[in-house]
Design a protein around this motif. Structure first.
Motif, PDB file in Angstrom:
ATOM      1  N   ALA B 175       9.419  -3.206  -1.886  1.00  0.00           N
ATOM      2  CA  ALA B 175       8.921  -2.419  -2.240  1.00  0.00           C
ATOM      3  C   ALA B 175       7.858  -3.098  -3.311  1.00  0.00           C
ATOM      4  N   VAL B 176       7.815  -4.091  -3.798  1.00  0.00           N
ATOM      5  CA  VAL B 176       5.989  -4.970  -4.297  1.00  0.00           C
ATOM      6  C   VAL B 176       5.430  -5.060  -3.613  1.00  0.00           C
ATOM      7  N   ALA B 177       6.084  -5.214  -2.470  1.00  0.00           N
ATOM      8  CA  ALA B 177       5.090  -5.321  -1.746  1.00  0.00           C
ATOM      9  C   ALA B 177       4.128  -4.517  -0.643  1.00  0.00           C
ATOM     10  N   THR B 178       4.622  -3.043  -1.013  1.00  0.00           N
ATOM     11  CA  THR B 178       4.240  -2.324  -0.823  1.00  0.00           C
ATOM     12  C   THR B 178       3.241  -1.479  -1.952  1.00  0.00           C
ATOM     13  N   LYS B 179       3.466  -1.595  -3.190  1.00  0.00           N
ATOM     14  CA  LYS B 179       2.869  -1.458  -4.343  1.00  0.00           C
ATOM     15  C   LYS B 179       1.392  -2.292  -4.451  1.00  0.00           C
TER      16      LYS B 179
END
Ligand SMILES: [Zn+2]
Lengths: 273, 213
Positions: B175-179
């Motif tokens: 999720a962090v990578a996507t953000k």
């Protein structure tokens, strides 16, 4: 060759060094051939690195540091006051064990709050699981599966049924009778429930695998006390008092519907193996 | 004679053992609560709890992990704002957070040739992304990647099986990578906790091996 989905599942543990060499090899082999999974690994690696670097340069504000030291001072002060108050009211306890001298019992406390009588513990609203659980099982008073005052008979009943040795507790210097016992549970672990009549009051002793305790100690609103120079934990919920301690991997919980000071006195007389 | 006493050396021992880890407690509290005032209260509650339970701390074990466990417990029992259900929905399908989770077949043709992951991630932006995560996921990520706790220590802190921790960590990082736009991940997000990313049966943890050997 293992697939991308499987690799992705193991990727985090691999990057965290939590994967064993065999499984690591599977991940490494896949990544060597799959640019997409290699990208994913790089992305996670850079996130880990960025997060680790946020550790640097953080300082707790000075005001919080002094607030904490003041709170510890207050804690020490109230511990001293509790000791003094308990000393004063020792002989005026609402519940006096008939004929039982307090000889040889050492109770010390490293924390604030009243051990005396009717004051419920401040954190009781949190309804801690292990405390609540034991109090309810004591309150429910289910029928015994083995009855009688023969400790050997009770030991034999639990033999092979529980992973822990169950030797009925004896109480020194107080009139106590083993009424019976049954299989019970504490925090989803099988436990022995032993029912006693102590000076005409119902007292339950639960024995269980002590490995459930550390978490309970960290989360429950149990108050640390020392009884006979051994650490124990005191909880008070719904009008029931529970004292919990551990000996040689066995957890003991003594529950009664008496106030904390009386229950502590009984607990101090229990000979735990 | 009933003997009641307060051990005078206890306070000294406590301060010398615990105060060196105050920064770790405070930064974790700050990122969990996202509020200066709540972080102060959370740290104070945790330190007082540690003081009361100090006799139970096993000397020689990882005291930082023990303190962070107390702090995490206090946080989730007192300060938590979101239910786990609502958190899982937040990281579920259809949510903007999950938009990057597409099948490999869908994403492969669009993959940019450059290695996006090698972009430097600024500390500020990574922490902002972490702070936007639901609490349970944020806590796991902070304990693992900022504080460096082992899976076992995190599992004890959160009171969950290791498999659940791994599942949350997996999802939190992606999720962090996507953000941050650092990856086009090829993997489907699991929909709920009931289907953990990690199947513990075909997965061997290093720790398991250590225990056995
Ligand atoms: Zn792949």
């Amino acid at each position: 060759m293992s697939g991308c989905d499987e690799t992705s599942r193991y990727l985090d543990a691999w990057l965290d060094g939590e994967l064993d060499p065999g499984a690591s090899l599977i991940v490494e082999t896949h990544i060597a051939r799959c640019a997409q999974c290699a990208d994913e690994a790089d992305a996670i690696r850079s996130i880990k690195k960025a997060l680790a670097s946020t550790r640097e340069g953080h300082a707790t504000p000075g005001h919080l540091r002094s607030k904490l030291l003041a709170a510890l001072d207050a804690e020490d002060q109230s511990a001293v006051r509790t000791v003094q108050a308990t000393r004063r009211k020792r002989h005026g306890s609402a519940f006096a064990l008939a004929g039982a001298a307090l000889a040889g019992i050492a109770v010390s406390t490293g924390w604030r709050g009243s051990l005396g009588g009717t004051t419920p513990v401040a954190g009781a609203a949190m309804m801690p699981p292990i405390l609540e659980d034991i109090a309810q099982r004591h309150a429910r008073n289910l029928p015994v599966e083995v009855s009688g005052a023969q400790p050997d008979q009770v030991s034999n009943f639990f033999n092979g049924r529980l992973d822990i040795p169950v030797r009925p507790v004896r109480f020194r210097g107080v009139s106590a009778r083993l009424v019976g016992a049954r299989i019970s549970n504490v925090s989803d672990r099988m436990a022995a429930a032993l029912y006693y009549d102590v000076e005409g009051r119902r007292v339950s002793v639960f024995m269980f695998d002590a490995s459930v305790l550390p978490r309970a100690f960290a989360t429950d609103s149990l108050r640390p006390v020392r009884v006979n120079n051994q650490p124990a934990y005191l909880g008070y919920v719904h009008g029931y008092t529970v004292v919990i301690s551990e000996r040689a991997g066995v957890g003991y919980a003594v529950a009664s519907d008496m106030p904390p000071d009386a229950t502590l006195s009984i607990f101090a007389r229990a000979e735990l193996q | 004679m009933v003997e009641l006493r307060v051990d005078p050396g206890r306070r000294k021992r406590f301060e010398s053992e615990v105060l060196p880890h105050l920064d770790a407690l405070h930064r974790t509290a700050l990122r969990l609560t996202r509020s200066q005032a709540d972080a102060d209260d959370l740290v104070q509650d945790s330190v007082l709890k540690a003081y009361r339970f100090f006799d139970h701390y096993e000397a020689g074990t990882n005291i930082r992990a023990w303190l962070l466990r107390l702090l995490t417990n206090v946080f989730f029992s007192k300060y938590r704002r979101q239910t786990l259900d609502s958190q899982l929905k937040t990281l579920g399908q259809g949510d903007p957070v999950a938009d990057g989770w597409m099948g490999a077949a869908t994403m492969a043709p669009n993959r940019e040739p450059e290695r996006l992951a090698e972009k430097a991630i600024l500390e500020g932006s990574v922490m902002r992304a972490v702070e936007e995560l639901p609490e349970e996921f944020r806590a796991v990520l902070l304990l693992a990647d900022v504080e460096g706790l082992t899976y076992r220590e995190i599992a004890e802190s959160m009171g969950c099986p290791i498999g659940t921790i791994m599942s949350r960590l997996h999802r939190a990082r992606r999720a962090v990578a996507t953000k941050l736009g650092v990856t086009h991940t090829s993997n489907q997000a699991p929909k709920d906790e009931a289907s953990p990313v990690v199947n513990m049966n075909d997965f061997r943890l290093r720790q398991k091996k250590e225990v056995a050997g």
